[in-house]
Structures are given as structure tokens and as C-alpha cells.
Design an enzyme around this catalytic site. Structure first.
Site, PDB file in Angstrom:
ATOM      1  N   LYS A   1       0.819  -1.228   0.000  1.00  0.00           N
ATOM      2  CA  LYS A   1       0.000   0.000   0.000  1.00  0.00           C
ATOM      3  C   LYS A   1       0.850   1.276   0.000  1.00  0.00           C
ATOM      4  CE  LYS A   1      -4.244  -1.917   1.865  1.00  0.00           C
ATOM      5  NZ  LYS A   1      -5.334  -1.773   2.818  1.00  0.00           N
TER       6      LYS A   1
ATOM      7  N   ASP B   1     -10.645   2.449   1.730  1.00  0.00           N
ATOM      8  CA  ASP B   1     -10.973   1.729   2.974  1.00  0.00           C
ATOM      9  C   ASP B   1     -11.812   2.592   3.918  1.00  0.00           C
ATOM     10  OD1 ASP B   1      -9.882  -0.783   2.561  1.00  0.00           O
ATOM     11  OD2 ASP B   1      -7.909  -0.231   3.338  1.00  0.00           O
TER      12      ASP B   1
END
Ligand code: NAP
Length: 285
Positions: free
Chosen positions: A77, A113
Site C-alpha cells: 500500500k 478503505d
């Protein structure tokens, strides 16, 4: 078109994929392929194992191979956030990216997210997050994304409670309305979300309950972002104490839905995506 009737794969089929290590367990291919099928879109979605250190190369591969959508999971990420051409506000703040989409020739990194959790919360409870007092237990990648997105969504106050104080400070710095607190502060919140990995063991095991359940009251909405098991120890405890509960499945679906919309410009078929996950979870239980 039903999800089992996707168009045949041709030279025109567009590709999206998730990179990570491990990634073979990922639910994302199930969710996205069901959504492509439901809308009759000529896309397919694969899981691609990419070892640590390969995140930037995977972004280059998107350009070289013409991949049109990328989901990014551990451990890439941060590397992907650094490798894309442009970053959304969430990625600028978090330094972590879970989705890459195209804007013309540019590759843009997003992090869905946090917005996925907010979307799921509002969808599952039919309650806006704006104006609420939110407690976040945990300060890892998921917790930081939730703090950042909840601040943008208009939470009145956010209290971060974490085992390691430095982590809590880092998370709280992501929103002007966030601060570090303790279990006592959670009692005064409207909503409390467990964003730690504890609780995955399931069942009424006290070791799976973050901190202690004694702060939970009937005024609370208690959420857990762990979705396997669907009813975590915290949620069982919260129900026993009369609180409203929200499981983690919605976040999984809505973070994917937000990515799907970035890639395809179509509204994600959330019910189909949820049904696909539920079918997989039931068959693997
Ligand atoms: P992470 O970055 O590794 O963070 C883990 C967090 O859990 C940290 O705050 C850590 O505290 C805390 N923690 C771990 N073990 C603990 C223990 N024994 N006691 C107290 N605190 C403990 O992980 P993440 O990526 O944020 O993910 C967290 C969980 O969310 C995972 O279970 C993941 O599967 C789930 N998740 C769900 C979704 C969804 O779509 N539903 C999305 C993302 C993640 P310290 O800072 O003190 O180490």
C-alpha cells in the site's frame, strides 16, 4: 445479466486485478467479477501474487500491460502510493493506497478503505456519520483510514484508543477533530468501531474483546471491521449489553464498490457484491 452469464472473454476484455502477498485467499475477485457480471461489463478481475518490494513494478506493469484497475493489499500500500502519478486527498494524508484508477494517461492512487467504512456504516444503519462522536479502537492501516475518512465525513469528534500510544497519536493527527483517549472516553461516544485485528478468533472469548466491554451501553452503535467470523466477540458482547451492532462485511463490500466505480464509472451493484461474499463465506465456514 446474471453474474454467471458474463460476456465471453475476447480481445476487448478489460482487466482489473489485486496485488498482494498473500493474495490467493482474497475475496476481491469474487466481489468484482460478480459485479462485472451483474452489469454485463466486459471486464475480468484476477488475483496476482506480487512479493514484497514489487509494488512500484506492478504500477509500471499497469502501464505496460494496459491494466485498467488495480486493488492493492499488504505489503504494497505504501510503495504503490509513492509510485502513482497522482494521489487523492486520502492517499496524500495516509501515505497508503488500496486502489489505482486511470485518469486519461495518469494513474491515480486512492484509498477507499475509510470511505468504504463510512459508506457501509451509513448504508447498514441508515444513519449519517456527520455530527456523531466516534471512538476508534486501533491505529493500524484500517483504523487510520477510518479516522481520516470519518473526519472528512463530518464526525463531530473522534477518539482513538490503541495499545501503543505512539500509534494512537499518529492516527489522531489525521483529522482535526480527532484526539487520543482511553476506554473511559469510549463510553461517551455514539459509535465505537473496533479496527484492530483482535476478535478474529470469534466466540465469546474475553481475550477477543478489545479493552473491556464494561464501557458499552444501550446508547452505543458498536461496529467491528473484522468480517470473519461475522459475529465477533465484541459484537456478541455489545448485543448482550443492548447496543446496536454493525459487522465488518459492509466495509469489505463498500471499499470494493468505491474502487469499482472509480474504474468503470458505473454505480456498483452493492447487493450483488454482498451476496457474492456471503455465498463464499457460507460455503467456506
Ligand atoms: P494493522 O495495520 O496490522 O493494525 C493492527 C492494529 O491492531 C493495531 O492498532 C494494533 O495495535 C492492534 N492489535 C493487534 N493485536 C493486538 C492485541 N493483541 N491487543 C491490542 N491491540 C492489538 O492491521 P490493519 O490493516 O489495520 O487491519 C486490522 C484488522 O482489520 C484486520 O483484522 C483486517 O483483516 C481487518 N480489515 C478489515 C477490512 C474490511 O474490509 N472489513 C479492511 C481492512 C482491514 P498496536 O498499534 O499496539 O500494534
Amino acid at each position: 445479466m446474471a453474474s454467471s452469464e458474463r460476456p465471453p472473454v475476447t480481445g476487448a476484455t478489460r482487466l482489473a486485478a489485486v496485488i498482494g502477498d498473500p493474495v490467493r485467499h482474497s475475496m476481491s475477485p469474487t466481489i468484482h467479477n460478480a459485479a462485472f457480471g451483474e452489469l454485463g461489463l466486459d471486464w475480468m478481475y484476477l488475483a496476482l501474487p506480487v512479493a514484497a518490494g514489487g509494488g512500484a513494478d506492478a504500477v509500471e506493469a499497469m502501464r505496460t500491460l494496459g491494466i485498467d484497475g488495480l486493488s492493492v493489499t499488504m505489503p504494497h500500500k505504501d510503495a504503490v502510493a509513492a509510485a502513482v502519478d497522482d494521489r487523492t486527498e486520502a492517499v496524500e494524508r495516509l501515505g497508503a493506497c488500496n486502489c489505482v484508477f486511470r485518469d486519461g494517461d495518469r494513474l491515480v492512487g486512492d484509498n477507499t478503505d475509510g470511505d468504504g467504512w463510512v459508506r457501509a456504516f451509513e448504508h447498514d444503519t441508515a444513519t449519517p456519520l456527520a455530527g456523531t462522536r466516534l471512538g476508534v479502537i486501533g491505529a493500524g492501516g484500517a483504523a487510520r483510514a477510518i479516522v481520516e475518512a470519518a473526519g472528512r465525513a463530518g464526525a463531530e469528534a473522534i477518539v482513538v484508543v490503541n495499545r501503543t500510544p505512539a500509534g494512537a497519536e499518529r492516527a489522531a493527527a489525521l483529522s482535526p477533530v480527532a484526539s487520543v483517549g482511553d476506554a473511559g472516553a469510549l463510553a461517551g461516544c455514539d459509535i465505537v468501531v473496533n479496527a484492530t485485528s483482535i476478535g478474529m478468533a470469534g466466540g465469546p472469548d474475553p481475550s477477543g474483546i478489545p479493552l473491556s466491554g464494561s464501557w458499552i451501553g444501550e446508547h452505543h452503535t458498536i461496529a467491528d471491521i473484522v468480517y470473519r467470523p461475522r459475529s465477533t466477540a465484541l459484537l456478541i458482547e455489545a448485543e448482550r449489553r443492548g447496543a446496536r451492532t454493525v459487522g465488518g462485511l459492509g466495509m469489505l463490500v463498500h471499499q470494493a464498490a468505491a474502487a469499482f466505480e472509480r474504474w468503470t464509472n458505473h454505480t456498483a451493484p452493492v447487493d450483488t457484491m454482498t451476496a457474492a461474499v456471503l455465498e463464499t463465506l457460507v460455503s467456506s465456514d
